[in-house]
Scaffold this motif. Structure first.
Motif, mmCIF file in Angstrom:
data_model
loop_
_atom_site.group_PDB
_atom_site.id
_atom_site.type_symbol
_atom_site.label_atom_id
_atom_site.label_comp_id
_atom_site.label_asym_id
_atom_site.label_seq_id
_atom_site.Cartn_x
_atom_site.Cartn_y
_atom_site.Cartn_z
ATOM 1 N N PRO A 1 0.810 -1.224 0.000
ATOM 2 C CA PRO A 1 0.000 0.000 0.000
ATOM 3 C C PRO A 1 0.844 1.275 0.000
ATOM 4 C CG PRO A 1 -0.924 -1.587 1.518
ATOM 5 C CD PRO A 1 0.390 -2.160 1.050
ATOM 6 N N THR A 2 2.053 1.217 0.541
ATOM 7 C CA THR A 2 2.859 2.440 0.601
ATOM 8 C C THR A 2 3.449 2.809 -0.754
ATOM 9 O OG1 THR A 2 4.717 1.096 1.312
ATOM 10 C CG2 THR A 2 3.501 2.267 3.029
ATOM 11 N N PHE A 3 3.194 1.986 -1.775
ATOM 12 C CA PHE A 3 3.642 2.342 -3.122
ATOM 13 C C PHE A 3 3.176 3.757 -3.463
ATOM 14 C CE2 PHE A 3 3.297 2.597 -7.716
ATOM 15 C CZ PHE A 3 4.442 1.973 -8.155
ATOM 16 N N ALA A 4 1.989 4.121 -2.950
ATOM 17 C CA ALA A 4 1.388 5.418 -3.266
ATOM 18 C C ALA A 4 2.297 6.576 -2.879
ATOM 19 C CB ALA A 4 0.039 5.558 -2.567
ATOM 20 N N ILE A 5 3.102 6.378 -1.845
ATOM 21 C CA ILE A 5 3.919 7.507 -1.387
ATOM 22 C C ILE A 5 5.397 7.252 -1.615
ATOM 23 C CG2 ILE A 5 4.434 6.948 1.045
ATOM 24 C CD1 ILE A 5 2.962 9.752 1.550
ATOM 25 N N GLN A 6 5.748 5.963 -1.751
ATOM 26 C CA GLN A 6 7.153 5.583 -1.882
ATOM 27 C C GLN A 6 7.802 6.209 -3.113
ATOM 28 O OE1 GLN A 6 7.336 1.374 -1.718
ATOM 29 N NE2 GLN A 6 9.561 1.315 -1.550
ATOM 30 N N TYR A 7 7.101 6.175 -4.234
ATOM 31 C CA TYR A 7 7.672 6.679 -5.477
ATOM 32 C C TYR A 7 7.118 8.045 -5.847
ATOM 33 C CZ TYR A 7 9.728 2.105 -6.022
ATOM 34 O OH TYR A 7 10.477 0.974 -5.829
#
Lengths: 290, 332
Positions: free
Chosen positions: A220-226
C-alpha cells in the motif's frame, strides 16, 4: 571486458524499463497539472490501486495478465472520474497548500484502506511464462519482462505523441495547457476536457502500477514511496509536456538504477542534487513554459 | 489632508492594540503547568508535545504568516537534532543550553543559505525544491552513516545537569519544565515578530506578493529573514528532541516529519500562533492513544481530517472556535 559490457547492457535495460514505468505513471500527472495547475500528490495512489486491481483480477478471477492490465486501466480510470467530479473540482481555484494537504489526505486514506483490505505485506504477481523467461535476440539474451516493459513504454509514447500532436482532442488539450482562458473563449469546454484527461491520466497510472508490480513490488505504501519520483518527472520535464516527461523519466530511471548498483550509499543524493540544480536553472522544467 | 497625518498613528495604534496581551493567552501556559502537577507520569509525552508545539510554531511563522509552502521543514529540525546530538555524543559537549544555541545556529545557517537560494521561486517549483532539498539532506545523512550513525542513529547522548544543578529524573520532569521554558521564550520571540511591522509586511507578502513588490518592500530579504528565524526555531526544537530522547535517527530529517508538522499546524489553524499549540497537542495525544490501537484507522482518520479541514474548515480547529464564538456573540 565482456563482463563490463554485460553489466552495462543489463543496467541500461533495467533503467529503461524502470524509466518507462515512471513515464507511464507520471505522464497523466504532468498533463493534468499542466491543465489545471492542480498539485495532485494522490496520483501515486491511483497507480497503487491499479496494481491491486491487476493482482486481484488475476488471482481472484483468473483473468490473464494483459486483460487484467486493461481492466485496471478502465476500472481506475472510471473511478477517478467520480473523485474528480466530487472532490477535486471543488479545489481548482484553491491555493497550492490546500491542494497539497487535500491530496496528501487522500493518499493517507488510500493507504489505510488498502492496508485494511490487503494487509501491509507485499503482493506477489505471477506474470505469464512468455514474460518471465528471457528472450534470445540472436547476439544476446535479455530478460523478457524488461524488454516487454520497454516495448510497451515505447508504444505508449508513440500513441500519446500521436494523440497529443495529431488529433483534435490533443490540440484542444495543448491549447488549454497553453492558455486556459483563451481556450475557453474559443469554445473549448475545458472542464470536460479536464475530466477526460484526468481519467486517462489516472488510468495510465493504474496501468503503470499494474506493470510495476513485477519490477518494484506492491505494498500500500507504493502510493507515497515513489511519489517524489513522479513529481520530479513532472517538474523536471515541465508541466504538460509529454516530451519532457519522456526525457525526465528515462534519465531518472537509468541514473537511479545505475546509481543504486554502482554507488549504493550516495546514489540517491546525486539525483536530488541534480533535480535541484536543474530547477534552479530552469524553474519551469526542461520543456515547460514560464 | 488630516487623513494622511493621522494614518501613521492609527496604524501604530492598531499594531499596539494587537500586541497587547489578552487574558485568554495565559490559558495554554496554565494548562501546561497544570499538566505538570496533574499527570506526573506522562511527562515524557508532555515533553514531546511541547517540542511538537515549538516545531509547529516555527512552521507557522513561514507558512501561516509569510505564506511559504514548504514540504521540507524537517530538514531544520533534523539539523538541530543532529547538531545537539553529535555535540553531546561525539565531542562530550553536554551543557544543554549552549548546545541548544548551537543547534539553533546550525539550523539558522542552513535556513539562511537554502532560503536565500530557494525563496526566489514560487509555486510548484518552490514546493519541489524544498522537498528535494530536504530529501537530499536525508540521503546525505544516509550516505555518511559514519557521522550520523545511519538508521541506528546517534546514541550515547549524555546531557549535563541544567545550570549544573538540576538532574534529570527517569520520568522526565526536568525535561518537561526545561522544554516549557524554552517554548515560552521562543513563543515570546514569535509573538513579538508577528505583531511587529515586519510581521505585517510578511502578511502583506502572503496576501499579495506583486503589490508588496510594487510598494518597494524588500520581499526577498524579508522572506529570507523569517525563513532563517523559523529554521533556527525548528533547530532548537530538534535540539530539545535529541536531548530529551538521548538519541537521534535519520527519521528526524524524514519527509514524514515534514508532513506531520504540516498536519499538526493545519489541524490547529495557520497564521494564529496558538494554532500550533492546539494542533500539536491534539494530534500527539490522539496519536499516542489511537496509533497503537489501530495504525490503519489512525492513518485513515488523519487523511479524513485533512480532507475535511481543507474542504470545510480552512482555519483549523482554532478557526472553528473563532467562528463559534462569533456566532455566539451575534446570537446573544
Amino acid at each position: 571486458m565482456q563482463h563490463v559490457l554485460n553489466v552495462a547492457v543489463g543496467l541500461l535495460l533495467d533503467g529503461l524499463a524502470y524509466g518507462m514505468i515512471l513515464f507511464i505513471i507520471s505522464v497523466g500527472l504532468s498533463v493534468t497539472m499542466g491543465l489545471m495547475g492542480f498539485v495532485n500528490l494522490a496520483h501515486g495512489a491511483f497507480a497503487m490501486a491499479g496494481g491491486y486491481v491487476t493482482v486481484t483480477l488475476m488471482s481472484a478471477l483468473g483473468v490473464p495478465f494483459l486483460p487484467a492490465l486493461a481492466g485496471a486501466f478502465v476500472i481506475v480510470g472510471a473511478a477517478s472520474v467520480a473523485f474528480e467530479r466530487l472532490l477535486y473540482a471543488r479545489l481548482y481555484r484553491a491555493n497550492e497548500l490546500d491542494q497539497v494537504l487535500f491530496s496528501i489526505g487522500l493518499v493517507f486514506m488510500a493507504i489505510a484502506a488498502f492496508t485494511y483490505f490487503y494487509g501491509p505485506a507485499p503482493r506477489p504477481i505471477r506474470v505469464p511464462a512468455y514474460l518471465s523467461g528471457s528472450v534470445d535476440l540472436g547476439f544476446r539474451t535479455l530478460p523478457a519482462y524488461r524488454v516487454f516493459m520497454v516495448a510497451v513504454g515505447a508504444a505508449l509514447v508513440a500513441a500519446l505523441w500521436f494523440g497529443f500532436e495529431r488529433t483534435s482532442l490533443g490540440a484542444k488539450i495543448r491549447a488549454a495547457v497553453d492558455n486556459r482562458h483563451m481556450a475557453q473563449s474559443v469554445g473549448i469546454h475545458v472542464d470536460r476536457l479536464f475530466t477526460m484527461t484526468f481519467a486517462l491520466g489516472s488510468g495510465l497510472a493504474a496501468l503503470g502500477g499494474g506493470l510495476a508490480v513485477n519490477l518494484l513490488g506492491l505494498t500500500p505504501t507504493f502510493a507515497i514511496q515513489y511519489l517524489v519520483f513522479f513529481l520530479i518527472v513532472v517538474a523536471v520535464g515541465g508541466l504538460g509536456s509529454i516530451r519532457g516527461a519522456v526525457v525526465a523519466a528515462l534519465v531518472l530511471g537509468i541514473t537511479d538504477n545505475a546509481g543504486k548498483y554502482l554507488y549504493p550509499a550516495g546514489g540517491a543524493f546525486f539525483i536530488y542534487a541534480a533535480t535541484i540544480a536543474l530547477l534552479l536553472l530552469r524553474p519551469a522544467g526542461l520543456y515547460g513554459r514560464d | 489632508m488630516a487623513g494622511t497625518e493621522r494614518s501613521p498613528g492609527a496604524a501604530a495604534e492598531f499594531l499596539l492594540r494587537r500586541h497587547r496581551w489578552r487574558p485568554a493567552e495565559a490559558l495554554p501556559w496554565l494548562i501546561a503547568i497544570g499538566a505538570y502537577f496533574a499527570f506526573p507520569d506522562y511527562m515524557a509525552l508532555g515533553t514531546q508535545i511541547l517540542i511538537g508545539i515549538l516545531f509547529a510554531l516555527s512552521l507557522d511563522l513561514i507558512l501561516g504568516y509569510a505564506g511559504i509552502v514548504t514540504l521540507g521543514h524537517a530538514a531544520f529540525f533534523g539539523t538541530g537534532a543532529y547538531a545537539a546530538g553529535l555535540l553531546a555524543a561525539r565531542l562530550g559537549w553536554g551543557e544543554p543550553l549552549s548546545a541548544l544555541l548551537v543547534a539553533g545556529a546550525c539550523a539558522a545557517l542552513a535556513g539562511l543559505v537554502s532560503g536565500w537560494v530557494l525563496l526566489r521561486y514560487r509555486g510548484l517549483t518552490l514546493l519541489m525544491l524544498t522537498l528535494a532539498a530536504a530529501i537530499m539532506l536525508y540521503e546525505l545523512g544516509n550516505a555518511r552513516a559514519d557521522i550520523t550513525g545511519g538508521f541506528d542513529g546517534v546514541t550515547g547522548i549524555v546531557v549535563k545537569p541544567l545550570f549544573g544543578r538540576f538532574q534529570y529524573d527517569l520520568y522526565g520532569h526536568t525535561y518537561y519544565l526545561y522544554a516549557l521554558a524554552v517554548l515560552f521564550v521562543m513563543f515570546l520571540v514569535a509573538r513579538r515578530i508577528v505583531y511587529s511591522p515586519f510581521g505585517q509586511a510578511l502578511v502583506g507578502i502572503r496576501e499579495n506578493l506583486r503589490r508588496m513588490q510594487a510598494l518597494g518592500s524588500p520581499v526577498h530579504r524579508r522572506l529570507v529573514t523569517i525563513y532563517t528565524i523559523s529554521a533556527a526555531m525548528a533547530g532548537v526544537a530538534g535540539g530539545l528532541f535529541a536531548q530529551s530522547n538521548a538519541f537521534v535517527t535519520l527519521s528526524a530529517l524524514g519527509f514524514e516529519r515534514s508532513a506531520t508538522v504540516l498536519i499538526m499546524l493545519i489541524l490547529g489553524g495557520t497564521g494564529r500562533l496558538y494554532g500550533a499549540f492546539l494542533g500539536a497537542t491534539i494530534y500527539m495525544l490522539l496519536e499516542d492513544s489511537l496509533a497503537k490501537l489501530s495504525p490503519e484507522f489512525w492513518e485513515l482518520g488523519v487523511g479524513l481530517v485533512l480532507v475535511l479541514t481543507v474542504l470545510f474548515a480552512r482555519g483549523g480547529l482554532l478557526g472553528l472556535l473563532e467562528q463559534a464564538a462569533r456566532r455566539l456573540r451575534r446570537w446573544r
